[in-house]
Design a protein around this motif. Structure first.
Motif, PDB file in Angstrom:
ATOM      1  N   GLY A 135      53.335  42.429  36.058  1.00  0.00           N
ATOM      2  CA  GLY A 135      53.981  41.792  34.915  1.00  0.00           C
ATOM      3  C   GLY A 135      55.231  41.017  35.238  1.00  0.00           C
ATOM      4  O   GLY A 135      55.765  40.310  34.376  1.00  0.00           O
ATOM      5  N   THR A 136      55.734  41.119  36.466  1.00  0.00           N
ATOM      6  CA  THR A 136      56.966  40.404  36.818  1.00  0.00           C
ATOM      7  C   THR A 136      56.871  39.630  38.133  1.00  0.00           C
ATOM      8  O   THR A 136      57.521  38.611  38.288  1.00  0.00           O
ATOM      9  CB  THR A 136      58.154  41.381  36.934  1.00  0.00           C
ATOM     10  OG1 THR A 136      57.838  42.396  37.900  1.00  0.00           O
ATOM     11  CG2 THR A 136      58.443  42.040  35.593  1.00  0.00           C
ATOM     12  N   THR A 166      57.598  30.060  33.750  1.00  0.00           N
ATOM     13  CA  THR A 166      58.668  30.146  34.745  1.00  0.00           C
ATOM     14  C   THR A 166      58.358  29.157  35.855  1.00  0.00           C
ATOM     15  O   THR A 166      57.281  29.212  36.464  1.00  0.00           O
ATOM     16  CB  THR A 166      58.769  31.558  35.342  1.00  0.00           C
ATOM     17  OG1 THR A 166      58.994  32.500  34.283  1.00  0.00           O
ATOM     18  CG2 THR A 166      59.911  31.649  36.330  1.00  0.00           C
ATOM     19  N   SER A 200      54.770  31.960  28.089  1.00  0.00           N
ATOM     20  CA  SER A 200      55.992  32.221  28.846  1.00  0.00           C
ATOM     21  C   SER A 200      55.870  31.482  30.168  1.00  0.00           C
ATOM     22  O   SER A 200      54.976  31.770  30.967  1.00  0.00           O
ATOM     23  CB  SER A 200      56.143  33.731  29.094  1.00  0.00           C
ATOM     24  OG  SER A 200      57.188  33.974  30.008  1.00  0.00           O
ATOM     25  N   SER A 209      57.392  36.286  33.968  1.00  0.00           N
ATOM     26  CA  SER A 209      57.060  37.252  32.929  1.00  0.00           C
ATOM     27  C   SER A 209      55.641  36.968  32.458  1.00  0.00           C
ATOM     28  O   SER A 209      55.330  35.847  32.046  1.00  0.00           O
ATOM     29  CB  SER A 209      58.029  37.149  31.753  1.00  0.00           C
ATOM     30  OG  SER A 209      57.664  38.046  30.720  1.00  0.00           O
ATOM     31  N   TYR A 210      54.758  37.979  32.531  1.00  0.00           N
ATOM     32  CA  TYR A 210      53.366  37.782  32.177  1.00  0.00           C
ATOM     33  C   TYR A 210      52.715  39.123  31.915  1.00  0.00           C
ATOM     34  O   TYR A 210      53.286  40.186  32.193  1.00  0.00           O
ATOM     35  CB  TYR A 210      52.609  37.065  33.308  1.00  0.00           C
ATOM     36  CG  TYR A 210      52.570  37.846  34.596  1.00  0.00           C
ATOM     37  CD1 TYR A 210      51.569  38.775  34.846  1.00  0.00           C
ATOM     38  CD2 TYR A 210      53.553  37.681  35.571  1.00  0.00           C
ATOM     39  CE1 TYR A 210      51.538  39.510  36.028  1.00  0.00           C
ATOM     40  CE2 TYR A 210      53.535  38.405  36.746  1.00  0.00           C
ATOM     41  CZ  TYR A 210      52.522  39.316  36.973  1.00  0.00           C
ATOM     42  OH  TYR A 210      52.502  40.053  38.132  1.00  0.00           O
ATOM     43  N   THR A 211      51.516  39.086  31.359  1.00  0.00           N
ATOM     44  CA  THR A 211      50.663  40.260  31.213  1.00  0.00           C
ATOM     45  C   THR A 211      49.556  40.158  32.250  1.00  0.00           C
ATOM     46  O   THR A 211      48.902  39.116  32.360  1.00  0.00           O
ATOM     47  CB  THR A 211      50.053  40.342  29.806  1.00  0.00           C
ATOM     48  OG1 THR A 211      51.102  40.436  28.844  1.00  0.00           O
ATOM     49  CG2 THR A 211      49.144  41.557  29.670  1.00  0.00           C
ATOM     50  N   THR A 222      59.190  35.510  40.810  1.00  0.00           N
ATOM     51  CA  THR A 222      59.430  36.359  39.644  1.00  0.00           C
ATOM     52  C   THR A 222      59.228  35.569  38.359  1.00  0.00           C
ATOM     53  O   THR A 222      59.714  34.443  38.226  1.00  0.00           O
ATOM     54  CB  THR A 222      60.856  36.939  39.677  1.00  0.00           C
ATOM     55  OG1 THR A 222      61.018  37.699  40.871  1.00  0.00           O
ATOM     56  CG2 THR A 222      61.097  37.838  38.473  1.00  0.00           C
TER      57      THR A 222
END
Length: 369
Positions: free
Chosen positions: A192-193, A152, A150, A166-168, A164
């Motif tokens: 996570g964001t 960004t 993912s 999206s990740y773990t 901002t």
């Protein structure tokens, strides 16, 4: 180190002061040797200082050049990885639902109706088997219907710190203008964001947040830990090597049915002589003690009532000593055997079925050796 000082010279002699001319001349001339030494010391100090500063500047310049080259290489690598990841993301985003009986071409991307993972066809075929199980014709490229990565990309404003994506947490890479940043030092990423830089970015800086998925295969056990529930069914189960585990040793695991072993070994424990010696049932099944004084024995940690436990004691007399056993031991004839004579060895056996409330004791070998 402070620079070497130079002592001020005395007043020079003057013909306008004939009275003090001789004294002033002597003082002035007498100070000149020290003045020369101090001047030479100052010159040497300045020479060394200038040389050291030049060396430091040269070293710093070389270090900066190396760091710049490393950063350039990292930037190039990050850029290449980002392009590849972006391609994978775009391919996965265009995935369609797999439908049995449909004809697919090599390279077509679908997602499984059973796992929602994304797969790419490795060859042309009319597919009748879910890609989740048809590894011969499909390869996994995404998890949960999204790309394996993912990504960004954000163009920063002046002094911007929060970005901002999206990740773990723990599975993310953050780059600044292509250079990989260090987690917890250059940025924090925990929810996570949001990714927060330690130092605000400059206007126009490119910040990339690359999140990696957590891939978990169901119904598997890790190499360490994990819980296996239910019965193991099958005609034959074969294990090689030693079978051990804290769950069996610590939690009194049971093996139901008949257990057959080619060889059965028991733990041996050599006890230390003392006035009172404890036999801990959790540390072995065969114990040895050589007395050095009159000795009282205690038994501890037997299994709970309803489970049988027994142990053997090899008792050697290191002199003429008395032996006192626990009152819970039930001897034949209600009398404990005599202690072994000095230098002799007795072998005794004990067993309990009620958690140590009653121990049954017997002399198995008398006066050996």
């Amino acid at each position: 180190m402070a620079y070497p000082p130079i002592t001020t010279l005395p007043s020079p002699p003057s013909r306008q002061d004939p009275t003090n001319f001789a004294d002033e001349a002597d003082a002035f001339l007498g100070a000149l040797p020290d003045f020369g030494d101090e001047a030479n010391a100052l010159a040497a100090y300045m020479e060394d200082t200038i040389a050291a500063d030049a060396q430091t500047s040269a070293t710093n310049a070389a270090t900066s050049a190396t760091a710049a080259a490393t950063s350039a290489t990292a930037a190039a690598t990050s850029a290449t990885s980002a392009v590849a990841a972006q391609t994978a993301a775009e391919a996965a985003a265009n995935a369609t639902l797999w439908v049995s009986g449909t004809t697919y071409s090599a390279g077509d991307v679908v997602y499984s109706p059973s796992t929602y993972f994304t797969y790419r066809a490795t060859s042309g075929l009319t597919s009748t088997v879910d890609p989740a199980t048809d590894t011969a014709n499909w390869t996994l490229i995404g998890v949960g219907g999204t790309a394996l990565l993912s990504i960004t990309n954000v163009t920063a404003t002046q002094d911007q710190t929060a970005f901002t994506g999206s990740y773990t947490a723990g599975a993310v890479v953050v780059t600044l203008n292509g250079v990989i940043l260090t987690d917890t030092t250059d940025y924090t990423a925990t929810d996570g964001t949001t990714v927060t830089l330690s130092t605000g970015a400059d206007a126009g800086d490119e910040v990339s947040i690359i999140g990696f998925p957590t891939f978990v295969v169901a119904d598997t056990l890790p190499l360490s830990g994990g819980t296996l529930t239910g019965a193991l069914a099958g005609t034959t189960a074969t294990f090689s090597g030693a079978i051990s585990g804290a769950s069996i040793a610590a939690n009194s695991g049971d093996i139901s049915g008949e257990f057959i072993a080619d060889s059965y070994n028991e733990t041996y424990s050599a006890l230390t002589a003392a006035a009172t010696v404890d036999i801990d049932c959790e540390t072995g099944n065969v114990f040895a003690l050589t007395t050095d004084q009159n000795t009282t024995l205690t038994f501890s940690n037997p299994p709970a009532s309803g489970t049988a436990f027994g142990f053997m004691l090899k008792l050697t007399a290191g002199g003429t000593h008395t032996i006192t056993y626990p009152a819970s031991v039930d001897w034949a004839g209600a009398t404990a055997p005599d202690a072994p004579a000095s230098g002799e060895t007795d072998v005794l056996v004990f067993t309990t079925v009620d958690g140590g409330t009653t121990w049954y004791g017997a002399l198995a070998i008398d006066a050996a050796g």
